[in-house]
Design a protein around this motif. Structure first.
Motif, mmCIF file in Angstrom:
data_model
loop_
_atom_site.group_PDB
_atom_site.id
_atom_site.type_symbol
_atom_site.label_atom_id
_atom_site.label_comp_id
_atom_site.label_asym_id
_atom_site.label_seq_id
_atom_site.Cartn_x
_atom_site.Cartn_y
_atom_site.Cartn_z
ATOM 1 N N GLU A 136 -6.335 -43.175 -108.193
ATOM 2 C CA GLU A 136 -5.801 -41.988 -108.871
ATOM 3 C C GLU A 136 -4.660 -42.367 -109.806
ATOM 4 O O GLU A 136 -4.529 -41.827 -110.906
ATOM 5 C CB GLU A 136 -5.327 -40.965 -107.841
ATOM 6 N N MET A 137 -3.835 -43.308 -109.349
ATOM 7 C CA MET A 137 -2.716 -43.757 -110.157
ATOM 8 C C MET A 137 -3.213 -44.366 -111.468
ATOM 9 O O MET A 137 -2.740 -44.012 -112.560
ATOM 10 C CB MET A 137 -1.882 -44.794 -109.377
ATOM 11 N N LYS A 138 -4.195 -45.262 -111.371
ATOM 12 C CA LYS A 138 -4.724 -45.904 -112.578
ATOM 13 C C LYS A 138 -5.378 -44.884 -113.513
ATOM 14 O O LYS A 138 -5.247 -44.976 -114.739
ATOM 15 C CB LYS A 138 -5.722 -47.006 -112.202
ATOM 16 N N ALA A 139 -6.081 -43.918 -112.919
ATOM 17 C CA ALA A 139 -6.753 -42.891 -113.739
ATOM 18 C C ALA A 139 -5.728 -42.071 -114.511
ATOM 19 O O ALA A 139 -5.918 -41.755 -115.693
ATOM 20 C CB ALA A 139 -7.594 -41.993 -112.847
ATOM 21 N N TRP A 146 -1.103 -54.394 -112.103
ATOM 22 C CA TRP A 146 -1.353 -54.818 -110.730
ATOM 23 C C TRP A 146 -1.083 -53.618 -109.822
ATOM 24 O O TRP A 146 0.016 -53.471 -109.281
ATOM 25 C CB TRP A 146 -0.441 -55.981 -110.346
ATOM 26 N N ALA A 147 -2.057 -52.741 -109.669
ATOM 27 C CA ALA A 147 -1.893 -51.544 -108.845
ATOM 28 C C ALA A 147 -2.885 -51.572 -107.692
ATOM 29 O O ALA A 147 -4.081 -51.768 -107.904
ATOM 30 C CB ALA A 147 -2.091 -50.287 -109.686
ATOM 31 N N GLY A 148 -2.385 -51.408 -106.477
ATOM 32 C CA GLY A 148 -3.271 -51.401 -105.319
ATOM 33 C C GLY A 148 -2.472 -51.275 -104.039
ATOM 34 O O GLY A 148 -1.243 -51.140 -104.057
ATOM 35 N N VAL A 171 -2.184 -44.184 -121.612
ATOM 36 C CA VAL A 171 -2.132 -45.457 -122.351
ATOM 37 C C VAL A 171 -3.509 -46.084 -122.590
ATOM 38 O O VAL A 171 -3.604 -47.171 -123.158
ATOM 39 C CB VAL A 171 -1.222 -46.479 -121.641
ATOM 40 N N GLY A 172 -4.585 -45.422 -122.116
ATOM 41 C CA GLY A 172 -5.919 -45.968 -122.334
ATOM 42 C C GLY A 172 -6.252 -47.126 -121.416
ATOM 43 O O GLY A 172 -5.736 -47.229 -120.305
ATOM 44 N N ASP A 173 -7.097 -48.034 -121.909
ATOM 45 C CA ASP A 173 -7.615 -49.134 -121.088
ATOM 46 C C ASP A 173 -6.546 -50.080 -120.574
ATOM 47 O O ASP A 173 -6.792 -50.846 -119.631
ATOM 48 C CB ASP A 173 -8.647 -49.945 -121.890
ATOM 49 N N ARG A 174 -5.381 -50.068 -121.205
ATOM 50 C CA ARG A 174 -4.312 -50.962 -120.736
ATOM 51 C C ARG A 174 -3.953 -50.708 -119.276
ATOM 52 O O ARG A 174 -3.444 -51.600 -118.587
ATOM 53 C CB ARG A 174 -3.060 -50.791 -121.616
#
Length: 312
Positions: free
Chosen positions: A73-76, A90-92, A82-85
């Motif tokens: 969810e954080m990455k989404a 390093w998120a997990g 910021v798009g694909d960046r």
């Protein structure tokens, strides 16, 4: 702020004043104290997006969470800004990120890079076999209880050798009529290592061991992770906080760390999570100009519900 800049930072307009400060004060140690429904996830994700918009390389950012769902969810959310960046951050979870590092560095502490990760069933099976081999009473030496005892020891950085030297732990085991816990622990650790395996606790414990014993590796990741963020900080245990400090609290470090936590809510107390980490964080980073932001406006519940919850 120019029109282009306004467009670039349009996401900041979605925040209230205190949330905006928590997002834009990016340098140095930051503690965000936030209850349920106060927008802490939004603050954390927008803070990462803001760092990237400021020009920080996404791969220089480490964001630690407690569940894979939270990480996704954080990455989404970051990707929307910021798009694909976002995919280069390093998120997990603590365990997934630390396993990723250990796959690269494990040979330095005597493990193969393709080490096996034991799940709870694997761990319980091995402990059960050791108890059987030692001809111990299975009721006294309950597998789940022994596994919990070993997990607690690792979470507090207690090796088998330190366990034997700990008068209080040994006394507790004698009172519980389980005087051979330390021997089971020692055999369990030796068997795991011989099999080239780590359990879930080892993914933390062995990473700490690696950072403690190998200065070159420690410096490598201190330099890589220029900004560190931790979600649900109230759910961290002693070992997790110790690792985070290894990465950010070193000589001449800018200490760019942001932790977000609810000082009234912890769901992982059973595995060593403690509110003490929030208190220690304030104390540990006070000399380095810590900034504390309290998110007090609840967007999820009515005033009536919030008042009732606080009274409980």
């Amino acid at each position: 702020m120019s029109e282009n800049s306004n467009t670039k930072h349009a996401y900041l307009q979605q925040l209230n004043d205190i949330q905006r400060k928590a997002v834009t004060e990016t340098e140095g140690p930051v503690l965000v104290v936030a209850g349920p429904g106060s927008g802490k996830t939004r603050v954390l994700t927008f803070r990462i997006a803001h760092l990237i918009q400021k020009g920080v390389a996404p791969w220089d950012i480490l964001a630690l969470t407690f569940t894979n769902k939270a990480a996704r969810e954080m990455k989404a959310r970051i990707e929307k800004v910021v798009g694909d960046r976002a995919n280069r951050v390093w998120a997990g979870t603590f365990h997934s990120i630390f396993a990723r590092i250990l796959r690269v560095e494990a040979e330095k502490i005597g493990y193969p890079s393709n080490f096996t990760i034991y799940d709870s069933d694997d761990s319980k099976s091995l402990i059960g076999n050791i108890i059987k081999e030692m001809n111990l009473n299975k009721e006294q030496y309950n597998v789940n209880a022994i596994r919990s005892r070993i997990s607690s020891a690792k979470s507090n950085l207690i090796t088998p050798k330190l366990y034997v030297d700990d008068v209080e732990l040994m006394s507790q085991d004698r009172i519980a009529k389980r005087p051979y816990v330390h021997k089971i622990y020692s055999k369990y650790v030796a068997r795991c290592k011989r099999a080239g395996a780590m359990d879930f606790d080892d993914l933390l414990f062995r990473l700490y061991e690696l950072l403690q014993a190998h200065e070159d590796v420690r410096k490598k990741y201190q330099e890589r992770f220029k900004y560190v963020l931790v979600d649900e900080f109230q759910d961290t245990n002693h070992l997790q906080y110790s690792i985070v400090k290894k990465l950010v609290a070193y000589e001449n470090s800018p200490r760019n760390i942001c932790v977000v936590g609810d000082d009234a809510q912890s769901i992982y107390a059973f595995r060593g999570a403690t509110i003490q980490n929030i208190l220690d964080f304030e104390k540990d980073f006070k000399p380095h100009g810590i900034k504390v932001f309290k998110l007090e406006q609840n967007y999820r519940s009515t005033d009536h519900i919030v008042k009732a919850a606080n009274e409980v």
